[in-house]
Motif scaffolding. Structure first.
Motif, PDB file in Angstrom:
ATOM      1  N   ALA A 167     -43.165 -46.268   1.439  1.00 30.47           N
ATOM      2  CA  ALA A 167     -42.409 -45.190   0.789  1.00 30.47           C
ATOM      3  C   ALA A 167     -43.194 -44.518  -0.331  1.00 30.47           C
ATOM      4  O   ALA A 167     -43.016 -43.328  -0.585  1.00 30.47           O
ATOM      5  CB  ALA A 167     -41.087 -45.736   0.251  1.00 30.47           C
ATOM      6  N   THR A 168     -44.067 -45.279  -1.005  1.00 26.67           N
ATOM      7  CA  THR A 168     -44.823 -44.682  -2.106  1.00 26.67           C
ATOM      8  C   THR A 168     -46.059 -43.936  -1.622  1.00 26.67           C
ATOM      9  O   THR A 168     -46.695 -43.231  -2.409  1.00 26.67           O
ATOM     10  CB  THR A 168     -45.269 -45.758  -3.125  1.00 26.67           C
ATOM     11  N   GLU A 169     -46.397 -44.067  -0.349  1.00 31.30           N
ATOM     12  CA  GLU A 169     -47.579 -43.364   0.174  1.00 31.30           C
ATOM     13  C   GLU A 169     -47.249 -42.270   1.184  1.00 31.30           C
ATOM     14  O   GLU A 169     -48.058 -41.364   1.385  1.00 31.30           O
ATOM     15  CB  GLU A 169     -48.540 -44.363   0.831  1.00 31.30           C
ATOM     16  N   GLN A 193     -45.051 -37.858  13.705  1.00 33.31           N
ATOM     17  CA  GLN A 193     -43.615 -38.045  13.471  1.00 33.31           C
ATOM     18  C   GLN A 193     -43.194 -39.499  13.664  1.00 33.31           C
ATOM     19  O   GLN A 193     -42.026 -39.845  13.524  1.00 33.31           O
ATOM     20  CB  GLN A 193     -42.815 -37.140  14.414  1.00 33.31           C
ATOM     21  N   LYS A 194     -44.159 -40.374  13.966  1.00 28.30           N
ATOM     22  CA  LYS A 194     -43.848 -41.783  14.169  1.00 28.30           C
ATOM     23  C   LYS A 194     -43.790 -42.487  12.824  1.00 28.30           C
ATOM     24  O   LYS A 194     -44.721 -42.417  12.031  1.00 28.30           O
ATOM     25  CB  LYS A 194     -44.903 -42.441  15.056  1.00 28.30           C
ATOM     26  N   ASP A 195     -42.694 -43.170  12.554  1.00 29.25           N
ATOM     27  CA  ASP A 195     -42.523 -43.907  11.305  1.00 29.25           C
ATOM     28  C   ASP A 195     -43.006 -45.339  11.525  1.00 29.25           C
ATOM     29  O   ASP A 195     -42.449 -46.072  12.341  1.00 29.25           O
ATOM     30  CB  ASP A 195     -41.053 -43.903  10.890  1.00 29.25           C
ATOM     31  N   THR A 196     -44.044 -45.720  10.793  1.00 30.03           N
ATOM     32  CA  THR A 196     -44.642 -47.048  11.012  1.00 30.03           C
ATOM     33  C   THR A 196     -44.299 -48.036   9.903  1.00 30.03           C
ATOM     34  O   THR A 196     -44.979 -49.040   9.727  1.00 30.03           O
ATOM     35  CB  THR A 196     -46.173 -46.934  11.125  1.00 30.03           C
TER      36      THR A 196
END
Length: 205
Positions: A167-169, A193-196
């Motif tokens: 979340a911070t990057e 668009q892929k959340d890793t």
């Protein structure tokens, strides 16, 4: 070395097999003005943004001619510190952070009720720099990867928000997209668009 069925090896082998080039903007994008932590600070509308830790104070950074040239420059460093327009409570700041970073997995440590005006942030794993945040006069330090005993010690002096590494990057991807779109012409630039992020809240299950 590349070992089949090993996480990072498989990623690299897939890229090689598909003729995909790869450039990693990791520490270099953390260190530069306008990079990860600056973009994070701007999300919180911090003013008077300055580096939290200058290059010459960072252990483990390989010394070279560029390092020596910029070691005391405020254009380079890890993390940043800035000020909010006005004082707010920890609860207010944390609620804002959830919305700004689109996360429900904040870990918050506080031993006081003091208001927040001066804020230090460091994208990624910045817990080791909490004393720099303290010595810079920060009321709150937002970063990630604190351990239990570090929470205990650090929160005796200032508010701590661990907002997860991801979340911070993640804010940096849009900033890098904007930069590359300006600097590189005739190239189709896309943001994945892929959340890793492997860390989920119960709301996301």
């Amino acid at each position: 070395k590349l070992v089949e069925s090993e996480y990072y090896s498989d990623i690299i082998m897939t890229m090689i097999k598909n003729d995909i080039s790869f450039i990693a903007c990791h520490t270099n994008y953390d260190l530069v003005k306008g990079g990860v932590s600056y973009l994070l600070a701007e999300k919180f509308n911090l003013k008077n943004i300055k580096p939290l830790v200058l290059l010459d104070k960072i252990e483990g950074i390989e010394e070279n001619d560029s390092y020596k040239l910029h070691s005391k420059s405020e254009d380079f460093g890890l993390g940043v510190i800035g000020e909010l327009e006005s004082e707010i409570s920890l609860k207010e700041f944390a609620e804002n952070a959830e919305n700004i970073l689109n996360t429900k997995t904040l870990r918050i440590a506080s031993a006081s009720s003091k208001a927040i005006k001066k804020v230090a942030v460091c994208g990624g794993s910045g817990s080791g720099f909490w004393r720099h945040a303290l010595n810079s006069g920060a009321d709150l330090f937002l970063t990630s990867e604190f351990g239990h005993h570090l929470y205990q010690e650090a929160s005796s002096y200032l508010h701590i928000i661990d907002a997860t590494h991801h979340a911070t990057e993640i804010v940096a991807s849009k900033g890098l997209f904007d930069y590359l779109s300006t600097e590189i012409k005739g190239c189709n630039i896309l943001i994945s668009q892929k959340d890793t992020d492997p860390v989920k809240s119960t709301n996301e299950l």
